[in-house]
Design a protein around this motif. Structure first.
Motif, mmCIF file in Angstrom:
data_model
loop_
_atom_site.group_PDB
_atom_site.id
_atom_site.type_symbol
_atom_site.label_atom_id
_atom_site.label_comp_id
_atom_site.label_asym_id
_atom_site.label_seq_id
_atom_site.Cartn_x
_atom_site.Cartn_y
_atom_site.Cartn_z
ATOM 1 N N ALA A 219 -15.396 45.847 -4.134
ATOM 2 C CA ALA A 219 -15.881 46.556 -5.315
ATOM 3 C C ALA A 219 -15.230 46.015 -6.587
ATOM 4 O O ALA A 219 -15.850 45.952 -7.644
ATOM 5 N N GLY A 220 -13.970 45.627 -6.486
ATOM 6 C CA GLY A 220 -13.268 45.077 -7.649
ATOM 7 C C GLY A 220 -13.724 43.655 -7.924
ATOM 8 O O GLY A 220 -14.074 42.918 -6.992
ATOM 9 N N VAL A 221 -13.742 43.297 -9.204
ATOM 10 C CA VAL A 221 -14.255 41.962 -9.561
ATOM 11 C C VAL A 221 -13.271 41.170 -10.423
ATOM 12 O O VAL A 221 -13.600 40.084 -10.888
ATOM 13 N N GLU A 222 -12.064 41.703 -10.626
ATOM 14 C CA GLU A 222 -11.171 41.042 -11.584
ATOM 15 C C GLU A 222 -10.790 39.633 -11.137
ATOM 16 O O GLU A 222 -10.538 38.765 -11.969
ATOM 17 N N HIS A 223 -10.791 39.375 -9.808
ATOM 18 C CA HIS A 223 -10.452 38.031 -9.329
ATOM 19 C C HIS A 223 -11.513 37.017 -9.745
ATOM 20 O O HIS A 223 -11.226 35.829 -9.820
ATOM 21 N N LEU A 224 -12.730 37.489 -10.012
ATOM 22 C CA LEU A 224 -13.792 36.581 -10.453
ATOM 23 C C LEU A 224 -13.912 36.572 -11.974
ATOM 24 O O LEU A 224 -14.005 35.511 -12.586
ATOM 25 N N VAL A 225 -13.871 37.759 -12.580
ATOM 26 C CA VAL A 225 -13.989 37.833 -14.042
ATOM 27 C C VAL A 225 -12.890 36.997 -14.705
ATOM 28 O O VAL A 225 -13.112 36.363 -15.734
ATOM 29 N N ASN A 226 -11.705 36.991 -14.095
ATOM 30 C CA ASN A 226 -10.575 36.277 -14.711
ATOM 31 C C ASN A 226 -10.426 34.842 -14.223
ATOM 32 O O ASN A 226 -9.445 34.189 -14.555
ATOM 33 N N ASP A 227 -11.381 34.356 -13.434
ATOM 34 C CA ASP A 227 -11.274 32.974 -12.947
ATOM 35 C C ASP A 227 -11.924 32.051 -13.981
ATOM 36 O O ASP A 227 -13.142 32.121 -14.196
ATOM 37 N N PRO A 228 -11.120 31.184 -14.637
ATOM 38 C CA PRO A 228 -11.692 30.327 -15.691
ATOM 39 C C PRO A 228 -12.740 29.365 -15.153
ATOM 40 O O PRO A 228 -13.530 28.812 -15.915
ATOM 41 N N ASP A 229 -12.777 29.180 -13.830
ATOM 42 C CA ASP A 229 -13.762 28.262 -13.241
ATOM 43 C C ASP A 229 -15.112 28.925 -12.970
ATOM 44 O O ASP A 229 -16.026 28.265 -12.470
ATOM 45 N N LEU A 230 -15.227 30.223 -13.251
ATOM 46 C CA LEU A 230 -16.523 30.881 -13.020
ATOM 47 C C LEU A 230 -17.404 30.657 -14.253
ATOM 48 O O LEU A 230 -17.106 31.181 -15.341
ATOM 49 N N PRO A 231 -18.495 29.875 -14.118
ATOM 50 C CA PRO A 231 -19.331 29.588 -15.294
ATOM 51 C C PRO A 231 -19.814 30.880 -15.960
ATOM 52 O O PRO A 231 -20.195 31.833 -15.273
ATOM 53 N N GLU A 232 -19.825 30.884 -17.280
ATOM 54 C CA GLU A 232 -20.126 32.099 -18.038
ATOM 55 C C GLU A 232 -21.525 32.644 -17.778
ATOM 56 O O GLU A 232 -21.742 33.847 -17.778
ATOM 57 N N HIS A 233 -22.485 31.737 -17.546
ATOM 58 C CA HIS A 233 -23.879 32.172 -17.417
ATOM 59 C C HIS A 233 -24.181 32.713 -16.016
ATOM 60 O O HIS A 233 -25.220 33.313 -15.790
ATOM 61 N N LEU A 234 -23.265 32.504 -15.053
ATOM 62 C CA LEU A 234 -23.589 32.800 -13.647
ATOM 63 C C LEU A 234 -23.598 34.316 -13.387
ATOM 64 O O LEU A 234 -22.616 34.997 -13.661
ATOM 65 N N PRO A 235 -24.704 34.851 -12.863
ATOM 66 C CA PRO A 235 -24.717 36.283 -12.547
ATOM 67 C C PRO A 235 -23.645 36.616 -11.492
ATOM 68 O O PRO A 235 -23.490 35.899 -10.506
ATOM 69 N N LEU A 236 -22.933 37.706 -11.747
ATOM 70 C CA LEU A 236 -21.836 38.133 -10.864
ATOM 71 C C LEU A 236 -22.162 39.529 -10.342
ATOM 72 O O LEU A 236 -22.423 40.446 -11.129
ATOM 73 N N GLY A 237 -22.140 39.684 -9.025
ATOM 74 C CA GLY A 237 -22.384 40.990 -8.419
ATOM 75 C C GLY A 237 -21.158 41.474 -7.667
ATOM 76 O O GLY A 237 -20.092 40.851 -7.694
ATOM 77 N N ASP B 239 -25.904 28.057 -2.645
ATOM 78 C CA ASP B 239 -26.489 28.664 -3.852
ATOM 79 C C ASP B 239 -25.997 30.093 -4.102
ATOM 80 O O ASP B 239 -26.235 30.656 -5.164
ATOM 81 N N PHE B 240 -25.289 30.690 -3.122
ATOM 82 C CA PHE B 240 -24.737 32.034 -3.336
ATOM 83 C C PHE B 240 -23.406 32.110 -2.600
ATOM 84 O O PHE B 240 -23.328 31.724 -1.422
ATOM 85 N N ALA B 241 -22.381 32.561 -3.288
ATOM 86 C CA ALA B 241 -21.056 32.647 -2.660
ATOM 87 C C ALA B 241 -20.522 34.061 -2.808
ATOM 88 O O ALA B 241 -20.587 34.652 -3.892
ATOM 89 N N VAL B 242 -20.005 34.591 -1.703
ATOM 90 C CA VAL B 242 -19.413 35.931 -1.696
ATOM 91 C C VAL B 242 -17.913 35.723 -1.544
ATOM 92 O O VAL B 242 -17.449 35.209 -0.512
ATOM 93 N N LEU B 243 -17.163 36.115 -2.575
ATOM 94 C CA LEU B 243 -15.779 35.635 -2.678
ATOM 95 C C LEU B 243 -14.772 36.775 -2.820
ATOM 96 O O LEU B 243 -15.034 37.779 -3.496
ATOM 97 N N ALA C 2 -12.886 34.479 1.902
ATOM 98 C CA ALA C 2 -11.782 35.358 1.511
ATOM 99 C C ALA C 2 -10.520 34.641 1.964
ATOM 100 O O ALA C 2 -10.352 34.402 3.164
ATOM 101 N N SER C 3 -9.678 34.296 1.008
ATOM 102 C CA SER C 3 -8.534 33.443 1.371
ATOM 103 C C SER C 3 -7.454 34.229 2.108
ATOM 104 O O SER C 3 -6.566 33.643 2.709
#
Ligand code: NDP
Ligand code: OXD
Length: 307
Positions: free
Chosen positions: A67-85, A41-45, A7-8
């Motif tokens: 609970a919010g995920v917009e910081h990940l959904v909107n990150d162009p570097d998050l590979p499309e296939h990667l499961p996001l929780g 292999d797993f990152a909590v961000l 968490a930055s």
């Protein structure tokens, strides 16, 4: 194989230590000490620094630390296939319910007035005449917990969601007309939506004109739900008459922002519900074990929906 917590905007060293203590066999790394990035292999961000994701070439899944995920959904570097929780446990939901019940009851029961009366040694009993209706924009994990808390106090709750699917006895609206119906009925209109392309700017002048006169807006989802420039004119018309804001476009809210001084705005600094480290640690360990077994992480997000 390793688990990264990053968490930055906050120090997660105690959380990482707690996770390590709960899962002794797991190699836990706390940003910025990420070691060999390809081991992870797993990152909590949370508010991950730009450029981090492309370095994590061994990822099997990621999770939001909140609970919010917009910081990940909107990150162009998050590979499309990667499961996001995401981490959204029962304590987070109870915490949000406690905040909202406190705000609503404080206002509805007119508790402000008694502080003034006490300072003047004045004895003047008062109780509200009407039972208010609670309108929830968003009826997910948090919304449903909040509804239960209000219903336990016999306060009627109506909700508005994307699907309009009914979940229990609560009336659930959907669509533009459903939103207007709910806004016209609600004495307290509470935004508990995720931030997506569809919900950005939803608290706007058009919605305000449909709100019940003298109602209260409570915004706890995300700052960009609100068109900030539309709020002061709406408050002048008393639709809503009061805005309780926990989230903002820019956080921390700049010291020269006009909201600080507005007599009809109450501010809390994005703390209506805070992910507690004990709950977060349990959820992180469980989520990591799932990912290691080839299962989706906890709170799997539907990427195409954005939440
Ligand atoms: P969930 O994903 O469990 O629920 C989201 C709800 O919003 C669902 O009911 C969903 O509808 C509804 N929704 C989504 N998009 C739309 C749309 N376009 N129109 C109408 N309804 C929509 O989320 P949570 O309840 O767990 O959390 C909600 C948000 O709260 C988080 O995303 C986060 O931004 C915020 N939050 C704020 C905190 C704070 O401290 N201020 C703390 C924690 C979270 P449907 O049921 O049809 O899918
Ligand atoms: C969250 C938050 O999304 O704290 O968890 O805002």
């Amino acid at each position: 194989m390793a688990l990264l917590i990053c968490a930055s905007d906050r120090d997660t060293s105690r959380l990482a230590a707690r996770v390590a203590a709960m899962a002794p066999g797991v190699n836990v790394r706390n940003w910025p000490d990420i070691g060999q990035p390809e081991d992870i292999d797993f990152a909590v961000l949370w508010r991950q620094p730009p450029g981090l994701l492309p370095r994590l070439t061994g990822l099997k899944a990621v999770s939001s630390l909140g609970a919010g995920v917009e910081h990940l959904v909107n990150d162009p570097d998050l590979p499309e296939h990667l499961p996001l929780g995401r981490l959204a446990g029962p304590k987070l939901a109870s915490d949000m319910a406690a905040y909202l019940v406190a705000q609503v009851l404080w206002h509805w029961k007119g508790l402000d007035r008694f502080a003034g009366q006490q300072s003047e040694r004045r004895w003047q009993p008062w109780t509200p005449r009407h039972t208010p209706t609670i309108g929830l924009l968003g009826y997910g994990h948090l919304g449903q917990a909040c509804a239960r808390a209000f219903q336990a106090l016999d306060l009627p709750v109506t909700a508005w969601t994307r699907s309009g699917q009914s979940i229990d006895d609560t009336v659930v609206h959907s669509g533009a007309s459903g939103l207007a119906t709910l806004a016209a009925q609600a004495d307290y209109l509470i935004c508990l939506l995720p931030l997506t392309d569809q919900t950005r700017g939803i608290l706007n002048q058009r919605l305000f004109t449909t709100m019940k006169p003298d109602s209260v807006l409570i915004s706890v989802g995300r700052g960009p739900h609100l068109i900030e420039a539309d709020l002061a004119p709406a408050l002048e018309q008393r639709r809503p008459a009061l805005a309780i804001l926990d989230v903002f476009d820019q956080e921390p809210l700049p010291a020269d922002h006009p909201f600080w001084q507005h007599p009809q705005i109450r501010i809390t600094p994005h703390c209506s519900a805070i992910t507690r480290s004990d709950e977060a640690a349990e959820l992180i360990v469980e989520s990591y074990h799932r990912v290691r077994k080839g299962l989706p992480p906890l709170g799997l997000v539907k990427r195409e929906r954005g939440y």
